[in-house]
Write a protein that holds these residues in place. Structure first.
Motif, PDB file in Angstrom:
ATOM      1  N   LYS A 327       0.824  -1.209   0.000  1.00 31.90           N
ATOM      2  CA  LYS A 327       0.000   0.000   0.000  1.00 31.90           C
ATOM      3  C   LYS A 327       0.858   1.258   0.000  1.00 31.90           C
ATOM      4  O   LYS A 327       0.538   2.246  -0.688  1.00 31.90           O
ATOM      5  CB  LYS A 327      -0.911  -0.015   1.224  1.00 31.90           C
ATOM      6  CG  LYS A 327      -1.812   1.199   1.332  1.00 31.90           C
ATOM      7  CD  LYS A 327      -2.687   1.101   2.582  1.00 31.90           C
ATOM      8  CE  LYS A 327      -3.571   2.349   2.722  1.00 31.90           C
ATOM      9  NZ  LYS A 327      -4.429   2.279   3.931  1.00 31.90           N
ATOM     10  N   LEU A 328       1.963   1.231   0.733  1.00 31.55           N
ATOM     11  CA  LEU A 328       2.796   2.422   0.878  1.00 31.55           C
ATOM     12  C   LEU A 328       3.775   2.626  -0.274  1.00 31.55           C
ATOM     13  O   LEU A 328       4.037   3.767  -0.684  1.00 31.55           O
ATOM     14  CB  LEU A 328       3.583   2.355   2.190  1.00 31.55           C
ATOM     15  CG  LEU A 328       2.790   2.499   3.484  1.00 31.55           C
ATOM     16  CD1 LEU A 328       3.703   2.261   4.682  1.00 31.55           C
ATOM     17  CD2 LEU A 328       2.148   3.879   3.573  1.00 31.55           C
ATOM     18  N   PHE A 329       4.305   1.528  -0.818  1.00 31.78           N
ATOM     19  CA  PHE A 329       5.462   1.663  -1.705  1.00 31.78           C
ATOM     20  C   PHE A 329       5.265   1.140  -3.128  1.00 31.78           C
ATOM     21  O   PHE A 329       6.090   1.424  -3.992  1.00 31.78           O
ATOM     22  CB  PHE A 329       6.673   0.962  -1.087  1.00 31.78           C
ATOM     23  CG  PHE A 329       7.078   1.542   0.228  1.00 31.78           C
ATOM     24  CD1 PHE A 329       7.609   2.830   0.304  1.00 31.78           C
ATOM     25  CD2 PHE A 329       6.928   0.829   1.398  1.00 31.78           C
ATOM     26  CE1 PHE A 329       7.979   3.379   1.512  1.00 31.78           C
ATOM     27  CE2 PHE A 329       7.298   1.364   2.622  1.00 31.78           C
ATOM     28  CZ  PHE A 329       7.818   2.651   2.684  1.00 31.78           C
ATOM     29  N   LEU A 330       4.227   0.375  -3.381  1.00 33.74           N
ATOM     30  CA  LEU A 330       4.030  -0.153  -4.734  1.00 33.74           C
ATOM     31  C   LEU A 330       2.929   0.618  -5.432  1.00 33.74           C
ATOM     32  O   LEU A 330       1.895   0.939  -4.834  1.00 33.74           O
ATOM     33  CB  LEU A 330       3.683  -1.653  -4.674  1.00 33.74           C
ATOM     34  CG  LEU A 330       4.739  -2.570  -4.082  1.00 33.74           C
ATOM     35  CD1 LEU A 330       4.316  -4.015  -4.224  1.00 33.74           C
ATOM     36  CD2 LEU A 330       6.103  -2.346  -4.731  1.00 33.74           C
ATOM     37  N   PRO A 331       3.127   0.944  -6.710  1.00 33.52           N
ATOM     38  CA  PRO A 331       2.114   1.725  -7.431  1.00 33.52           C
ATOM     39  C   PRO A 331       0.860   0.914  -7.680  1.00 33.52           C
ATOM     40  O   PRO A 331       0.887  -0.307  -7.834  1.00 33.52           O
ATOM     41  CB  PRO A 331       2.824   2.060  -8.749  1.00 33.52           C
ATOM     42  CG  PRO A 331       3.836   0.965  -8.920  1.00 33.52           C
ATOM     43  CD  PRO A 331       4.299   0.611  -7.528  1.00 33.52           C
ATOM     44  N   LYS A 332      -0.270   1.633  -7.713  1.00 28.68           N
ATOM     45  CA  LYS A 332      -1.544   0.992  -8.010  1.00 28.68           C
ATOM     46  C   LYS A 332      -1.929   1.262  -9.458  1.00 28.68           C
ATOM     47  O   LYS A 332      -1.587   2.304 -10.017  1.00 28.68           O
ATOM     48  CB  LYS A 332      -2.617   1.551  -7.086  1.00 28.68           C
ATOM     49  CG  LYS A 332      -2.394   1.246  -5.609  1.00 28.68           C
ATOM     50  CD  LYS A 332      -3.511   1.849  -4.775  1.00 28.68           C
ATOM     51  CE  LYS A 332      -3.276   1.593  -3.294  1.00 28.68           C
ATOM     52  NZ  LYS A 332      -4.332   2.199  -2.454  1.00 28.68           N
ATOM     53  N   SER A 333      -2.644   0.332 -10.031  1.00 28.75           N
ATOM     54  CA  SER A 333      -3.117   0.516 -11.406  1.00 28.75           C
ATOM     55  C   SER A 333      -4.254   1.533 -11.415  1.00 28.75           C
ATOM     56  O   SER A 333      -5.106   1.591 -10.510  1.00 28.75           O
ATOM     57  CB  SER A 333      -3.628  -0.819 -11.975  1.00 28.75           C
ATOM     58  OG  SER A 333      -2.584  -1.779 -11.985  1.00 28.75           O
TER      59      SER A 333
END
Length: 337
Positions: A327-333
């Protein structure tokens, strides 16, 4: 007499003189009215089982990081196996089984996610240090129950803080039983898990160890428990120990496991990822204190940010820590219609 008082009187009639008697407990940090049904140690056992930290153990690593199979141990199943072994020994020695069970169920409540890897990361990052056996006491005294703690008896807290070989021995014989049962449990179930994972074969265990302790988990645990019971009885319950021959074989087995299993590259290969994950979470929350729940923000104001971040991260299960990291560090589509 209440049912509790009858139980306390029964302890005097049935337990060994060296046992810890419920009626003689040193008590709780915050005095409470006694339960009319349960002894103080029975009450502690129930409090541990019903606390949030106990449930989170089901998704915390024992040895194998995030295993996909259903049969590998977690920190919760390890705790239950320690409790079973410790209760067997305590009953045979006529010690206080309720106290033994309460200590066993609580002894790993403070473990960080990702097992000892997580513990080492937090210990290296935090200026206040981090050891799971000390954190276990903090969990039951400060963190549980929305910051009120569960107010366990002195004997249970002493047992869980002193269950590690890195600490002084516990004061009670029941605590000493748990301390030894912890080692008996983890060595034997780690062997079974390592064999299932293909890291180890039963025949790899040194021959003299197999000759003395037996082949397979059941034979080894039986030999170890019988040795603890017979040797401790011969000393009239003034200490909890194994016989010399069994102890030497047990020590050699432990050394073998550390050299051949716990440091195996196939087990260690995911640890660097877990370390980096916890390091980034630590750094994030140290800077963004308000991203933590309110309870931990209050701890940061009172005891400092390092203490609060350690408390928050150590309470996470493996899967929750991964979810927070994503949630904090990976990009969301982008959800574009």
């Amino acid at each position: 007499m209440t049912i509790r008082e009858q139980s306390e009187q029964m302890e005097y009639r049935t337990l060994s003189p060296g046992a810890a008697f419920s009626a003689e407990s040193r008590g709780r940090f915050r005095p409470e009215e006694p339960c009319p049904i349960r002894t103080c140690f029975q009450r502690d056992r129930d409090r541990v089982i019903h606390c949030n930290s106990f449930r989170r153990l089901k998704n915390k690593t024992q040895v194998f990081l995030a295993p996909t199979g259903d049969y590998y141990r977690t920190r919760l199943t390890h705790t239950l196996e320690v409790s079973q072994i410790a209760r067997t020994i305590s009953r045979a020695l006529r010690l206080n089984e309720d106290l033994t069970e309460a200590i066993a169920l609580a002894h790993d409540l403070g473990h960080a996610p990702f097992g000892h890897t997580g513990e080492d990361v937090l210990n290296s990052l935090s200026p206040c240090g981090f050891r799971h056996y000390i954190q276990s006491a903090r969990v039951v005294q400060v963190l549980e129950n929305d910051g009120k703690g569960v107010n366990l008896t002195w004997e249970v807290k002493n047992g869980l803080v002193c269950h590690s070989s890195k600490t002084i021995p516990p004061v009670t014989l029941e605590g000493k039983v748990v301390r030894l049962s912890d080692k008996i449990a983890y060595l034997n179930h780690d062997i079974e898990d390592a064999c299932r994972a293909g890291v180890l074969q039963e025949e790899d265990i040194p021959y003299d160890v197999r000759y003395i302790l037996g082949r397979g988990k059941t034979q080894r645990i039986t030999a170890l428990v019988q040795s603890v019971v017979s040797e401790s009885l011969s000393r009239k319950n003034d200490d909890i120990v194994m016989g010399d021959e069994i102890q030497k074989a047990f020590t050699k087995l432990r050394e073998f496991m550390f050299s051949e299993v716990y440091l195996d590259s196939r087990i260690k290969r995911e640890e660097e990822k877990a370390k980096n994950l916890l390091k980034q979470l630590y750094q994030h929350y140290f800077v963004h204190v308000k991203d933590m729940p309110k309870q931990y923000q209050e701890i940061a104001e009172k005891d400092g940010k390092a203490r609060a971040v350690c408390d928050y991260l150590s309470g996470m299960s493996d899967r929750f820590a991964v979810a927070v990291y994503e949630k904090l560090f990976l990009p969301k589509s982008w959800d574009i219609p």
